[in-house]
Design a protein around this motif. Structure first.
Motif, PDB file in Angstrom:
ATOM      1  N   ALA A 122       8.985   9.538  -5.614  1.00  0.00           N
ATOM      2  CA  ALA A 122       7.599   9.954  -5.412  1.00  0.00           C
ATOM      3  C   ALA A 122       6.686   8.780  -5.729  1.00  0.00           C
ATOM      4  O   ALA A 122       6.981   7.960  -6.604  1.00  0.00           O
ATOM      5  CB  ALA A 122       7.270  11.141  -6.315  1.00  0.00           C
ATOM      6  N   GLY A 123       5.599   8.689  -4.997  1.00  0.00           N
ATOM      7  CA  GLY A 123       4.657   7.605  -5.240  1.00  0.00           C
ATOM      8  C   GLY A 123       3.998   7.730  -6.594  1.00  0.00           C
ATOM      9  O   GLY A 123       3.831   8.833  -7.118  1.00  0.00           O
ATOM     10  N   ALA A 158      -1.248   6.160  -2.055  1.00  0.00           N
ATOM     11  CA  ALA A 158      -1.447   6.941  -0.836  1.00  0.00           C
ATOM     12  C   ALA A 158      -0.121   7.115  -0.107  1.00  0.00           C
ATOM     13  O   ALA A 158       0.559   6.139   0.207  1.00  0.00           O
ATOM     14  CB  ALA A 158      -2.455   6.246   0.075  1.00  0.00           C
ATOM     15  N   GLU A 159       0.256   8.362   0.157  1.00  0.00           N
ATOM     16  CA  GLU A 159       1.455   8.637   0.940  1.00  0.00           C
ATOM     17  C   GLU A 159       1.083   8.758   2.415  1.00  0.00           C
ATOM     18  O   GLU A 159       0.043   9.320   2.760  1.00  0.00           O
ATOM     19  CB  GLU A 159       2.137   9.918   0.459  1.00  0.00           C
ATOM     20  CG  GLU A 159       2.719   9.791  -0.943  1.00  0.00           C
ATOM     21  CD  GLU A 159       3.525  11.003  -1.355  1.00  0.00           C
ATOM     22  OE1 GLU A 159       3.592  11.976  -0.557  1.00  0.00           O
ATOM     23  OE2 GLU A 159       4.105  10.988  -2.457  1.00  0.00           O
ATOM     24  N   ALA A 161      -4.159   2.940   4.695  1.00  0.00           N
ATOM     25  CA  ALA A 161      -4.255   4.304   4.204  1.00  0.00           C
ATOM     26  C   ALA A 161      -5.371   4.381   3.168  1.00  0.00           C
ATOM     27  O   ALA A 161      -5.767   3.371   2.587  1.00  0.00           O
ATOM     28  CB  ALA A 161      -2.932   4.737   3.578  1.00  0.00           C
ATOM     29  N   SER A 162      -5.867   5.577   2.933  1.00  0.00           N
ATOM     30  CA  SER A 162      -6.919   5.731   1.938  1.00  0.00           C
ATOM     31  C   SER A 162      -6.396   5.299   0.575  1.00  0.00           C
ATOM     32  O   SER A 162      -5.287   5.643   0.171  1.00  0.00           O
ATOM     33  CB  SER A 162      -7.374   7.194   1.878  1.00  0.00           C
ATOM     34  OG  SER A 162      -6.292   8.039   1.549  1.00  0.00           O
ATOM     35  N   ASN A 163      -7.193   4.516  -0.135  1.00  0.00           N
ATOM     36  CA  ASN A 163      -6.838   3.998  -1.453  1.00  0.00           C
ATOM     37  C   ASN A 163      -5.582   3.130  -1.436  1.00  0.00           C
ATOM     38  O   ASN A 163      -4.932   2.961  -2.466  1.00  0.00           O
ATOM     39  CB  ASN A 163      -6.619   5.153  -2.454  1.00  0.00           C
ATOM     40  CG  ASN A 163      -7.852   6.014  -2.597  1.00  0.00           C
ATOM     41  OD1 ASN A 163      -8.970   5.513  -2.621  1.00  0.00           O
ATOM     42  ND2 ASN A 163      -7.644   7.319  -2.674  1.00  0.00           N
ATOM     43  N   GLY A 164      -5.236   2.611  -0.272  1.00  0.00           N
ATOM     44  CA  GLY A 164      -4.032   1.803  -0.182  1.00  0.00           C
ATOM     45  C   GLY A 164      -4.297   0.448   0.440  1.00  0.00           C
ATOM     46  O   GLY A 164      -5.382   0.195   0.983  1.00  0.00           O
ATOM     47  N   TYR A 215       4.894   5.192   0.845  1.00  0.00           N
ATOM     48  CA  TYR A 215       3.675   4.884   0.101  1.00  0.00           C
ATOM     49  C   TYR A 215       3.621   3.382  -0.114  1.00  0.00           C
ATOM     50  O   TYR A 215       4.631   2.665   0.019  1.00  0.00           O
ATOM     51  CB  TYR A 215       3.608   5.645  -1.232  1.00  0.00           C
ATOM     52  CG  TYR A 215       4.684   5.298  -2.228  1.00  0.00           C
ATOM     53  CD1 TYR A 215       4.531   4.237  -3.125  1.00  0.00           C
ATOM     54  CD2 TYR A 215       5.857   6.044  -2.293  1.00  0.00           C
ATOM     55  CE1 TYR A 215       5.511   3.929  -4.055  1.00  0.00           C
ATOM     56  CE2 TYR A 215       6.847   5.739  -3.218  1.00  0.00           C
ATOM     57  CZ  TYR A 215       6.668   4.684  -4.090  1.00  0.00           C
ATOM     58  OH  TYR A 215       7.652   4.373  -4.999  1.00  0.00           O
ATOM     59  N   PHE A 216       2.439   2.902  -0.451  1.00  0.00           N
ATOM     60  CA  PHE A 216       2.218   1.466  -0.564  1.00  0.00           C
ATOM     61  C   PHE A 216       1.648   1.147  -1.934  1.00  0.00           C
ATOM     62  O   PHE A 216       0.662   1.718  -2.353  1.00  0.00           O
ATOM     63  CB  PHE A 216       1.265   0.987   0.532  1.00  0.00           C
ATOM     64  CG  PHE A 216       1.758   1.340   1.905  1.00  0.00           C
ATOM     65  CD1 PHE A 216       2.701   0.545   2.541  1.00  0.00           C
ATOM     66  CD2 PHE A 216       1.316   2.480   2.553  1.00  0.00           C
ATOM     67  CE1 PHE A 216       3.174   0.871   3.793  1.00  0.00           C
ATOM     68  CE2 PHE A 216       1.788   2.817   3.801  1.00  0.00           C
ATOM     69  CZ  PHE A 216       2.724   2.007   4.430  1.00  0.00           C
TER      70      PHE A 216
END
Length: 318
Positions: free
Chosen positions: A83-84, A89-90, A184-187, A307-308
Motif C-alpha cells: 500500500a502507498g 497518490a494511487e 497525479a494529484s499530490n504526486g 503510486y509514486f
C-alpha cells in the motif's frame, strides 16, 4: 520429436529477426513439456543412440525451464505489492487489446465502468470501437485517438494532469506508441509509455518490433521521472528483446515470482502466453496487478494500481 525439441530450442539463440525463428520464443513452456514426454518415452523404449537423445533433450529441457523459471511462484519477486505511504497518490491503470472484430462492446464498457481507471490504454480500436466507447471516453479530460482498421488503432485516455502526450511512429513502422508525461494529484510527474508493436507472423519479421521496444526503453532510461510501461508487446516476458528492454530502461515486472499470469489467448487455455506487459521503474510502487475477465477479445485486460514516491525504497523480493 527429440529433433523438434532441440531445433526449436536452438533457433531463437541465433537472435535472428525472421518471424519463423522468433516465434519459438513464445512456447517455451510447451517445448519443455514435450521435452519431458520425450525423455520419459525414451527411457521406456529401445531407441538408437538413447544416451545422446536423452542428453540432448534433457539439455533443451533445462534451458527452456531456466528461461521460464522466473515466471513461476518458485522464483523471488522483483516488486513488492505494498500500500502507498500516507499521502501518496494511487493511480489506477488499465490496458486492453479489444480485438478489432469483437462486437461485445457493452461487456468492455462494463469492465471500464467498474475499474474506472485513471489511465486507460485501448488497442486494436477501429471506428466502430471508437463510436461504441464515446460515452465512456467522454468522462476523461484528455483523449488521444489513432483510429485504424489494420488492428493497430490506439486510444489513450486519462483524467490526470497531462504535461504532454503524443503518438510516436518509430522509423519504418506504422504502429504507433504512446508517450505521455502525467501528474497525479499530490504526486510527481511520471512517464507513461503504451506499446502495441507487430507480432512475429508470416510477413512480419521482428526487426521493427524489436526496435520499437528498444526505443521505448531508451526514451526513459535517461529520465529521472518514475516510468510505467504497459501494452500488448506481442512478445513474451522471457524473450531476449524484453530482457534487453528491462535492462535498458531499468525496469522491473510484477510477474516475476508470481506466475505467468498469461493474457493471450483468452479462448484457448493451452495456448496462453504472457504478452500483455506491465513494467515499472524502481521509484514506482505497486499496489496491485491483475488479469481481468474475458469480454470477447482474444486478450484479457491487464489492470494495475501504482503510486509514486520519489523517496520510496522498494522491498524487492517480498
Amino acid at each position: 520429436m527429440a529433433v523438434a525439441v532441440v531445433v526449436t530450442t536452438l533457433l531463437p539463440l541465433t537472435n535472428s529477426v525472421q518471424w519463423w525463428i522468433r516465434m519459438w520464443d513464445f512456447p517455451r513452456l510447451h517445448i519443455s513439456s514435450v521435452a519431458l514426454l520425450v525423455i520419459f518415452a525414451a527411457l521406456l523404449s529401445t531407441v538408437t543412440y538413447k544416451p545422446l537423445l536423452i542428453g540432448a533433450v534433457s539439455a533443451a529441457f533445462v534451458y527452456q525451464a531456466w528461461q521460464i523459471f522466473p515466471y513461476t511462484p518458485l522464483a523471488a519477486t522483483e516488486i513488492a505489492l505494498t500500500a502507498g505511504p500516507q499521502g501518496a497518490a494511487e493511480v489506477d491503470m488499465l490496458a486492453i487489446n479489444v480485438l478489432m472484430e469483437n462486437t461485445r462492446h457493452d461487456d468492455l464498457i462494463e469492465v471500464i465502468n467498474r475499474e474506472d481507471p485513471d489511465v486507460l490504454l485501448l488497442m486494436e480500436t477501429d471506428a466502430i470501437w471508437a463510436e461504441a466507447l464515446q460515452d465512456v471516453l467522454a468522462r476523461y479530460a484528455v483523449v488521444k485517438s489513432h483510429v485504424a482498421d489494420d488492428h493497430y488503432g490506439l486510444i489513450f485516455a486519462t483524467r490526470l494532469e497531462v504535461i504532454s502526450a503524443e503518438f510516436l511512429w518509430p522509423h519504418d513502422d506504422v504502429t504507433p506508441a504512446v508517450k505521455a508525461v502525467l501528474r497525479a494529484s499530490n504526486g510527481p510527474e511520471f512517464n507513461f509509455i503504451g506499446l502495441h508493436p507487430r507480432p512475429p507472423v508470416p510477413g512480419n519479421d521482428t526487426e521493427t518490433r524489436d526496435r520499437q521496444i528498444k526505443k521505448a526503453a531508451l526514451m526513459t532510461s535517461s529520465s529521472e521521472r518514475p516510468t510505467v510501461c504497459m501494452g500488448d508487446f506481442n512478445d513474451v516476458a522471457w524473450s531476449w528483446t524484453t530482457k534487453r528492454f528491462k535492462q535498458y530502461g531499468n525496469f522491473a515486472e510484477p510477474r516475476v515470482g508470481r506466475g505467468m499470469i498469461s493474457s493471450f489467448h483468452a479462448d484457448y487455455p493451452f495456448m496462453r502466453l504472457p504478452i500483455d506487459q506491465l513494467f515499472v521503474t524502481d521509484n514506482v510502487g505497486l499496489v496491485s496487478f491483475s488479469r481481468l475477465e474475458n469480454f470477447g477479445s482474444d486478450h484479457f485486460p491487464i489492470a494495475a494500481t501504482v503510486y509514486f514516491n520519489d523517496d520510496r525504497s522498494a522491498d524487492v523480493g517480498q
